[in-house]
Design a protein around this motif. Structure first.
Motif, short mmCIF file in Angstrom:
data_model
loop_
_atom_site.label_atom_id
_atom_site.label_comp_id
_atom_site.label_asym_id
_atom_site.label_seq_id
_atom_site.Cartn_x
_atom_site.Cartn_y
_atom_site.Cartn_z
N ALA A 74 0.85 -1.21 0.00
CA ALA A 74 0.00 0.00 0.00
C ALA A 74 0.88 1.25 0.00
O ALA A 74 0.64 2.19 -0.76
N ALA A 75 1.93 1.24 0.81
CA ALA A 75 2.82 2.40 0.88
C ALA A 75 3.51 2.61 -0.47
O ALA A 75 3.65 3.75 -0.93
N MET A 76 3.90 1.52 -1.11
CA MET A 76 4.60 1.66 -2.40
C MET A 76 3.68 2.14 -3.51
O MET A 76 4.09 2.89 -4.39
N GLU A 77 2.41 1.70 -3.48
CA GLU A 77 1.44 2.17 -4.49
C GLU A 77 0.87 3.55 -4.12
O GLU A 77 0.08 4.11 -4.88
N GLU A 78 1.22 4.05 -2.95
CA GLU A 78 0.67 5.30 -2.42
C GLU A 78 -0.85 5.23 -2.32
O GLU A 78 -1.57 6.17 -2.67
N GLY A 79 -1.33 4.08 -1.88
CA GLY A 79 -2.76 3.88 -1.65
C GLY A 79 -3.04 3.81 -0.16
O GLY A 79 -2.14 3.55 0.63
N GLU A 80 -4.31 3.98 0.22
CA GLU A 80 -4.65 3.99 1.65
C GLU A 80 -4.58 2.60 2.26
O GLU A 80 -4.15 2.43 3.39
N GLN A 81 -5.05 1.61 1.50
CA GLN A 81 -5.19 0.28 2.08
C GLN A 81 -4.98 -0.80 1.03
O GLN A 81 -5.28 -0.59 -0.15
N CYS A 82 -4.45 -1.93 1.48
CA CYS A 82 -4.21 -3.06 0.57
C CYS A 82 -4.74 -4.31 1.24
O CYS A 82 -4.69 -4.44 2.46
N VAL A 83 -5.25 -5.23 0.43
CA VAL A 83 -5.57 -6.56 0.95
C VAL A 83 -4.93 -7.59 0.03
O VAL A 83 -4.99 -7.47 -1.20
N ILE A 203 -8.68 1.73 -8.06
CA ILE A 203 -8.21 0.46 -7.50
C ILE A 203 -7.09 -0.09 -8.38
O ILE A 203 -7.16 -0.01 -9.61
N VAL A 204 -6.07 -0.65 -7.73
CA VAL A 204 -5.02 -1.37 -8.44
C VAL A 204 -5.12 -2.84 -8.04
O VAL A 204 -5.27 -3.15 -6.85
N SER A 227 -9.79 3.49 1.54
CA SER A 227 -10.34 2.64 2.60
C SER A 227 -11.80 2.28 2.39
O SER A 227 -12.23 1.17 2.71
N GLU A 228 -12.54 3.23 1.82
CA GLU A 228 -13.97 2.98 1.65
C GLU A 228 -14.21 1.80 0.68
O GLU A 228 -14.99 0.89 0.97
#
Ligand SMILES: *Cc1c(COP(=O)(O)O)cnc(C)c1O
Length: 394
Positions: A74-83, A203-204, A227-228
């Protein structure tokens, strides 16, 4: 997570984020091979189960090793959340299952990964979700395909195997105007070469099986977004269970640490190979967005930091010639996998794209003389020499 992470550069984030040492003071990340967790008391168990307290209950819901991988990606994609998911296909499936319902419509680029297409055509449509395919780089076609019930745009860029490039910023604008969710399969670039969320994607999705592992060991995938949206995807995963194993998460977590230098080395080898093939008398056409005459070159240069490791080329004489080239190489691995330190070679028309009808294959530009190379990290001198064995047999 370490609260200083925000101030670190990307290479540092890839190596240091997402992990907190346990009381054992281990230096490398520990692996938590456990399916469940114990509670301090019956009262505490009740609180965890009712969500009054947040904590580990069962590894289908959360696992510390899997969480480390998720936070780092998530940090590398600069996104809020990853699953994290069990495979790349589980990632795409989870997004679709979580966000769509019967009566909805998806617009999808026509040359997405083969199984993505099978999943859409054979299974998603079974639940009343319609899909329209459009050429990846044709913005007009995307716009025209949108219907009142369109809920999602789905693309993969660069495309496989012809390296076509989608204009992410333009597609994000079309998606925003239409009120749809814009999903990008970022498997070929990884966040090192391209960050779709920064161009407006919602979304990625990833197949971690490819470059994130980088050495062909494990299957895995991931979904990244705000996150939503992610809460909905996480909800589906927890209920339905296509989650990532902690062992695989540990392999991928370590893969992220070396991802940048590997992607740069894959790209450098691929660029050299593409230039060499372009000048080769037995090769009639080369597809690589790093070549200046490729139609997607300018766009790739804008939205990617390099051109990646997949190069395709055409030889005269159709299938017979292509098979002869492949069968006369010695070192290259004949396999459909990609994103490996070992260079792979494949004949798309009779393998990865063999299930398509002749018309669909022609529309996708996959000719019988086409060969795909996923350039690995061996010395480029040896890769060229091996391919010369194949081309020399023509
Ligand atoms: C391999 C791949 C997938 C599917 O990933 P798996 O991990 O094999 O399930 C999806 N998209 C792209 C672009 C791929 O290359």
């Amino acid at each position: 997570m370490d609260k200083d992470m925000d101030k670190y550069q990307q290479d540092t984030v890839a190596i240091r984020s997402g992990y907190q040492r346990t009381h054992e003071n281990e230096h490398a990340e520990a692996m938590f091979l456990t399916s469940s967790y114990v509670f301090e008391s019956a009262e505490m168990a009740a609180k965890y189960f009712s969500n009054e307290l947040q904590g580990n209950v069962y590894s289908r819901y959360t696992n510390p090793t899997v969480r480390s991988f998720e936070q780092r990606l998530a940090a590398m994609e600069e996104g809020e959340q990853c699953v994290a998911t069990a495979s790349g296909m589980a990632a795409a499936l989870s997004v679709i299952m979580a966000l769509l319902q019967s009566g909805d419509h998806v617009v999808c680029s026509q040359d997405v990964f083969g199984s993505t297409r099978v999943m859409m055509d054979k299974y998603i449509t079974k639940f009343g979700v319609a899909v329209t395919y459009v050429p990846l780089a044709d913005l007009d076609a995307w716009q025209k395909a949108i219907q009142p019930n369109t809920k999602m745009l789905f693309c993969e860029t660069p495309s496989n195997p012809l390296s076509e490039i989608a204009d992410l910023e333009a597609l994000a604008a079309i998606s925003k105007k239409a009120g749809t969710t814009f999903v990008v399969d970022n498997c070929f670039c990884t966040p090192v070469l391209q960050k779709p969320l920064n161009w407006g994607a919602d979304i990625v999705v990833h197949s971690a099986t490819k470059y994130i592992d980088g050495q062909g060991r494990c299957l895995g995938g991931a979904v990244v977004g705000n996150s939503e949206l992610m809460e909905q995807v996480v909800g589906f995963l927890r209920a339905a269970g296509p989650t990532m194993s902690p062992f695989n998460a540990w392999v991928f977590l370590k893969g992220l640490e070396t991802l940048r230098i590997r992607m740069q080395a894959h790209s450098a080898n691929a660029a050299e190979l593409a230039t060499w093939l372009n000048a080769h008398p037995k090769v009639s056409k080369v597809f690589y967005a790093g070549l200046e005459d490729h139609p997607g070159h300018a766009l790739a240069k804008k939205q990617q930091s390099d051109f990646g490791g997949v190069v395709s080329f055409v030889v005269e004489g159709g299938r017979e010639s292509a098979w002869r080239v492949i069968d006369n190489t010695k070192m290259l691995s004949l396999t459909a996998n990609l994103g490996d330190a070992k260079t792979t070679i494949v004949h798309p028309a009779t393998t990865t794209h063999g299930r398509l009808s002749d018309e669909a294959r022609a529309a996708a530009g996959i000719s019988d003389g086409l060969i795909r190379i996923a350039v690995g990290l061996e010395d480029i001198i040896d890769i060229k020499a091996d391919l010369e064995l194949g081309l020399g047999a023509l």
